[in-house]
Design a protein around this motif. Structure first.
Motif, short mmCIF file in Angstrom:
data_model
loop_
_atom_site.label_atom_id
_atom_site.label_comp_id
_atom_site.label_asym_id
_atom_site.label_seq_id
_atom_site.Cartn_x
_atom_site.Cartn_y
_atom_site.Cartn_z
N ARG A 49 0.80 -1.23 0.00
CA ARG A 49 0.00 0.00 0.00
C ARG A 49 0.83 1.27 0.00
NH1 ARG A 49 -2.63 -4.01 0.93
NH2 ARG A 49 -4.90 -4.19 0.72
N LEU A 50 2.10 1.15 0.29
CA LEU A 50 2.98 2.32 0.22
C LEU A 50 3.27 2.69 -1.23
CD1 LEU A 50 5.63 1.58 3.02
CD2 LEU A 50 3.88 3.39 3.02
N THR A 51 3.03 1.75 -2.15
CA THR A 51 3.45 1.99 -3.52
C THR A 51 2.49 2.86 -4.31
OG1 THR A 51 2.34 -0.04 -4.25
CG2 THR A 51 4.66 -0.22 -3.64
N GLU A 94 10.25 17.91 -11.26
CA GLU A 94 10.07 16.49 -10.98
C GLU A 94 10.02 15.74 -12.31
OE1 GLU A 94 6.45 16.55 -8.70
OE2 GLU A 94 7.52 16.56 -6.80
N PHE A 95 10.93 14.81 -12.48
CA PHE A 95 10.96 14.07 -13.73
C PHE A 95 10.87 12.59 -13.44
CE2 PHE A 95 15.17 12.07 -13.86
CZ PHE A 95 15.83 12.73 -12.85
N ARG A 96 10.54 11.82 -14.48
CA ARG A 96 10.40 10.37 -14.33
C ARG A 96 11.57 9.67 -15.00
NH1 ARG A 96 4.75 8.33 -16.04
NH2 ARG A 96 5.97 6.42 -16.03
N PRO A 97 12.43 9.10 -14.19
CA PRO A 97 13.59 8.42 -14.78
C PRO A 97 13.22 7.12 -15.47
CG PRO A 97 13.56 8.15 -12.39
CD PRO A 97 12.44 9.07 -12.72
N ASP A 98 11.99 6.60 -15.22
CA ASP A 98 11.63 5.31 -15.80
C ASP A 98 11.13 5.44 -17.24
OD1 ASP A 98 8.20 5.06 -15.26
OD2 ASP A 98 9.37 6.68 -14.42
N VAL A 99 10.86 6.63 -17.70
CA VAL A 99 10.39 6.75 -19.09
C VAL A 99 11.60 6.91 -20.01
CG1 VAL A 99 8.22 7.79 -18.36
CG2 VAL A 99 10.10 9.27 -19.07
N ASN A 154 4.10 6.14 -9.19
CA ASN A 154 3.00 6.27 -8.24
C ASN A 154 2.97 7.68 -7.66
OD1 ASN A 154 5.50 5.39 -7.08
ND2 ASN A 154 4.48 5.28 -5.12
N VAL A 155 4.12 8.26 -7.43
CA VAL A 155 4.20 9.64 -6.92
C VAL A 155 3.69 10.59 -8.01
CG1 VAL A 155 5.75 11.44 -6.08
CG2 VAL A 155 6.10 9.07 -5.40
N ARG A 206 -1.25 15.20 -3.92
CA ARG A 206 -0.08 15.79 -3.27
C ARG A 206 0.23 17.08 -3.99
NH1 ARG A 206 4.78 15.62 -6.04
NH2 ARG A 206 4.57 14.53 -8.02
N LYS A 207 1.04 17.91 -3.36
CA LYS A 207 1.43 19.17 -3.98
C LYS A 207 2.56 18.87 -4.97
CE LYS A 207 1.89 23.75 -4.15
NZ LYS A 207 0.95 24.51 -4.96
N ARG A 208 2.36 19.23 -6.20
CA ARG A 208 3.38 19.01 -7.22
C ARG A 208 4.50 20.04 -7.08
NH1 ARG A 208 -1.43 18.75 -10.18
NH2 ARG A 208 -1.19 20.94 -10.77
N ALA A 209 5.65 19.70 -7.60
CA ALA A 209 6.73 20.69 -7.73
C ALA A 209 6.30 21.69 -8.81
CB ALA A 209 8.02 20.00 -8.14
N PRO A 210 6.94 22.85 -8.89
CA PRO A 210 6.54 23.83 -9.90
C PRO A 210 6.58 23.29 -11.34
CG PRO A 210 7.95 24.85 -8.28
CD PRO A 210 7.94 23.40 -7.96
N PHE A 211 7.49 22.36 -11.57
CA PHE A 211 7.52 21.69 -12.88
C PHE A 211 7.35 20.19 -12.61
CE2 PHE A 211 9.16 24.84 -15.94
CZ PHE A 211 9.56 25.84 -15.08
N MET A 212 6.42 19.58 -13.31
CA MET A 212 6.29 18.12 -13.22
C MET A 212 6.17 17.57 -14.63
SD MET A 212 3.68 15.58 -11.16
CE MET A 212 2.38 15.48 -12.41
N TYR A 213 6.98 16.57 -14.92
CA TYR A 213 6.94 15.92 -16.22
C TYR A 213 5.52 15.45 -16.52
CZ TYR A 213 7.60 12.23 -19.71
OH TYR A 213 7.51 11.43 -20.83
N ASP A 214 5.10 15.63 -17.76
CA ASP A 214 3.76 15.15 -18.11
C ASP A 214 3.67 14.78 -19.57
OD1 ASP A 214 0.74 16.11 -16.41
OD2 ASP A 214 1.14 14.42 -17.73
#
Lengths: 307, 557
Positions: free
Chosen positions: A29-31, B405-410, B439-440, B449-457
């Motif tokens: 559930r943390l994920t 905030e960027f996604r290293p998995d893409v 997930n974040v 949650r509060k996003r950073a000023p820039f978030m990858y999308d």
């Protein structure tokens, strides 16, 4: 008494399983929220709440935990959020497919490591020893995903000898099993070499030689059997390691085992499948550890005499 | 002597020695290996034997077209490699909101999107031969009379009503519930006519029917079968039916003799789910696969140079870029956001980070092929000097710090973030790069949650390429809180209730115009995906996306 011993081990195993289930429940559930993964972001907040209710995910966490524990005792891990299939039977079916890689990899690793390690020990300091130990170091250093990709490109793409993905005939087993064997084969070779080297210094070995026995007979009938005992005790734990390594190997070779299932479920936050898989792996390792303890006691008379 | 040793002494008789135990263990290990090999040999069909080889039947049919020309169709087998991500996990279309190829093979929809020769696909009849809006809140679909399920039962309006009712009910946990949010009720007018009533005027009901796979009432609605049975032994009315299925691994399809649709030659399809890019491309290279989807962009040129291999770029459905904070200072000043927009060299990023494959976005969040894309808008000019002036005018000093905030998995996620951060640095903005997991990221999308000023999308219009699917996220009522512009809301709401295509397009253009002048994000490059196929095996390969691929429309060479 056997009964008391087994009861004590079973009680310990149950405590471990309870802790494992608790960890699985909370870490899953943390994920993150599986519902947003399921629907790819095309829902309104209201629709998401409706789905969370349908999946029981809107209940207070302690309530979810107690329901989960109660169901787990009855071996009910719920339905996969992605596929709506019962989670534990799904994982069990996949585990059977994974076992086609795991058990042969472990067995073949041991079978090959015995002559390799023995030769390396007997010919210590020679070229044979250097080659065996060099190979063992490489085998323990090279990550399984790198080894798998390398084998794919050499034997699958360049030479075209073997298929590189999926199930089928015997040839589909070769590359994934070879990849899985990399680490355990290296590890056992080094351990057997070390054990035999140490055993060769014992007095009874000198006695056997003094009695006129051939070197082969001395090694096989006296040295080897005594040297293998520590390896037996490792097998129970190594089963867990090979199963873990199988997750990566199955992804590389598109092998439809529970490693692939676990990977996909982890990405999708499919809690029931993650929990069922963790339970199955934990139970397997615990049972094999108990089994190995029993077998070790049978093999080593010193264990029976309580030394 | 302890109790354990008493046990050993009693249990170990003269017959049970250490040697026997070792011998037994060796025999068991060997036996397990043999059993495993035997079990594997009786498992899924061997993929290699059916791929890269002449078609299974090699038969040929000839059809005569309207002009009298005779077309020769070769019949045979296609073996394809598909990345995972929802593909192959279950054969029930309730399981995922993604548009997986196997669902379009097994099931019908009321209408189907087809390549139109234009950037945006066109809607063509499928299960429904025609449709009309009797009232703004009532669409009537006329079903074909020759449609049958794979078990021979006729497809009727009852099945369509059942499908929509089933998907709408949250208790059924259908992942495509979001496609029917405007549907109020469904009526059966007669066995071949069904009416969909909406809560508000919705001109997109026919287009959104592309996502709703019609399911059999007599099977899915039967408690004996239900969704679990649909997941492994589905009954559909599509061009194919299931031959064999191994979850997450392989889907073998064969031509559905009861389907009205027929095929253009591919009578058998062997789908292989291979999530690892290297393995999938290696198998394609070695000839084990006839086609693959989702080629990494850096492999396109390599594959194009292979003999008898071609790549195909379906229309881009979305973009890669950033959501930019809209509400907090100094970002709530549109001069700041416009400064960011002019700080980026979009063409250079497309060329260097993404290997020259995707196009730079044209000053809007919609990709070129999307219905609603405004062709009059151009890519924001790369003008660092102007960007600095805008920041100065907005009172932002050099050295201003921000977070991305960027996604290293893409694919190329980190490289993309670093490139953009460097451009911001050139105008005096110091960006701290923060990697986040998916997930974040999703929590940020849904406002949890509060996003950073820039978030990858990477907003997408999906394979339907209708602007509303992406633009809806910018409504002021969206929980993600990306944008708050009443003029945009008005233009969007006008568009999604406008039945006239031209007027709707104008409304969309107005909406993206507003966003262009007051951007809530940085829209950098199109989100390109690529497929590849063997040109010596496949003569016609023109999917509308990657996925889906319509196997029934592929023509074998």
């Amino acid at each position: 008494m056997l009964i008391n011993y087994l009861l004590r081990r079973i009680f310990q195993a149950l405590v471990v399983m309870f802790l494992l289930l608790t960890v699985l429940f909370f870490t899953a559930r943390l994920t993150g929220d599986p519902i947003t993964f399921l629907v790819g972001g095309f829902l309104t907040a209201d629709d998401i709440q409706k789905l969370r209710t349908a999946y029981g995910l809107n209940q207070p966490l302690p309530q979810q935990y107690l329901i989960f524990l109660w169901n787990a005792i009855h071996l009910d891990f719920g339905q996969s959020i992605r596929t709506h299939q019962a989670a534990l039977p799904l994982v069990l079916n996949k585990a059977v497919v994974s076992s086609q890689l795991v058990f042969p990899a472990l067995f073949l690793s041991l079978v090959l490591a015995i002559p390799l390690g023995t030769l390396a020990a007997i010919k210590r300091g020679s070229g044979v020893d250097a080659a065996a130990m060099g190979g063992a170091v490489i085998g323990q250093s090279v990550p399984s995903f790198f080894l798998g990709v390398l084998l794919i490109f050499v034997f699958g793409v360049t030479l075209g000898w073997l298929p590189v993905f999926g199930t089928g005939g015997l040839d589909h087993l070769i590359l994934p099993i070879a990849t899985l064997m990399g680490y355990p084969l290296a590890r056992y070779t080094r351990l057997i070499r070390a054990q035999i080297s140490e055993t060769l210094t014992h007095e009874y070995v000198r006695t056997a030689r003094a009695k006129g026995l051939s070197e082969a007979r001395v090694v096989i009938h006296h040295v080897l059997q005594n040297s293998l005992l520590p390896i037996v005790s490792l097998l129970g734990v190594d089963l867990g390691l090979v199963i873990s390594a199988g997750v990566i190997v199955e992804a590389i070779f598109a092998w439809p085992g529970f490693g692939s299932l676990l990977l996909q479920s982890a990405v999708a936050r499919d809690y029931p499948v993650i929990q069922a898989t963790g339970f199955l792996v934990g139970a397997t390792v615990l049972v094999s550890a108990i089994f190995v303890d029993l077998v070790y006691g049978l093999l080593d008379p010193r264990m029976r005499l309580g030394a | 002597m302890t109790e354990e040793t008493n046990y050993w002494n009693r249990y170990v008789s003269a017959r049970l020695t250490r040697r026997r135990i070792l011998q037994g263990a060796a025999a068991n290990g060997l036996g397990l290996t043999v059993l495993a090999a035997a079990a594997c040999g009786s498992g899924t069909k061997k993929s290699a034997s059916t791929a890269g080889s002449p078609s299974a039947s090699g038969s040929v049919t000839k059809t005569t077209g309207a002009t009298g020309t005779v077309t020769t169709l070769k019949h045979g087998t296609l073996t394809g490699g598909f990345s995972s991500g929802g593909v192959g996990q279950t054969l029930s279309p309730n399981s995922t909101a993604l548009w997986a190829s196997e669902f379009y093979a097994l099931y019908d929809q009321l209408a189907r999107l087809e390549p139109s020769g234009q950037p945006s696909p066109k809607l063509t009849p499928a299960l429904a031969t025609s449709w009309e809006a009797q009232q703004p809140t009532r669409w009537v679909f006329h079903l074909r009379s020759d449609a049958k399920w794979s078990d021979g039962q006729p497809v009727t309006a009852d099945d369509v009503k059942f499908t929509y009712d089933y998907v709408k009910d949250p208790a059924n946990k259908s992942a495509i519930i979001g496609r029917v949010t405007t549907v109020d009720s469904v009526d059966v007018v007669d066995p071949n006519t069904v009416a969909i009533n909406t809560k508000t005027p919705d001109p997109l009901i026919p287009r959104n029917s592309f996502f709703v796979h019609i399911m059999p009432k007599h099977y899915l609605g039967d408690p004996k079968y239900g969704d679990q049975a649909m997941g492994t032994k589905p009954v559909g009315s599509g061009a194919y039916t299931i031959d064999s299925y191994s979850q997450g691994s392989s889907i073998n399809l064969k031509k559905n003799p009861n389907s009205w649709r027929g095929t253009t030659g591919v009578d058998t399809v062997n789908m292989r789910i291979i999530s690892e890019d290297t393995t999938r491309i290696g198998a394609f290279q070695s000839g084990d696969l006839d086609m693959v989807d989702q080629i990494p962009l850096n492999q396109i040129s390599q594959i194009s140079q292979m003999k008898n291999r071609k790549t195909f770029l379906p229309p881009a459905t979305g973009y890669l870029g950033w959501d930019v904070e809209y509400f907090d200072p100094p970002y709530n000043d549109k001069r700041v956001r416009l400064a960011f927009a002019h700080a980026i060299d979009y063409g250079a990023i497309a060329k260097t980070v993404y290997f020259g494959v995707p196009k730079p976005m044209q000053g809007q969040m919609l990709s070129g092929p999307t219905f609603g894309f405004n062709p009059s808008l151009k890519t924001y000019a790369y003008d660092p000097a102007m960007a600095k002036q805008l920041l100065q005018a907005a009172g932002v000093q050099a050295g201003f710090k921000t977070k991305m905030e960027f996604r290293p998995d893409v694919f190329q996620g980190q490289a993309f973030a670093e490139a953009c951060a460097k451009y911001l640095q050139d105008i005096g903005v110091q960006a701290d790069l923060v990697p986040i997991q998916i997930n974040v990221w999703r929590d940020g999308l849904y406002g949890r949650r509060k996003r950073a000023p820039f978030m990858y999308d990477t907003w997408s219009s999906s394979a339907s390429l209708e602007a509303s699917i992406a633009l809806q996220w910018m409504l002021s009522t969206n929980p993600g809180k990306f944008y708050n512009n009443s003029d945009f809301d008005a233009a969007y709401n006008a568009a999604v209730s406008e039945f006239d295509d031209n007027k709707r397009q104008q409304d969309y253009w107005k909406a993206v115009d507003i966003m262009n002048a007051d951007p809530p994000g940085l829209w950098v490059v199109e989100g390109a995906v690529s497929a590849a196929y063997r040109s010596d095996k496949i003569a016609v390969f023109n999917p509308i996306g990657s996925p889906p691929t319509y196997f029934d429309e592929l023509v074998l060479a």
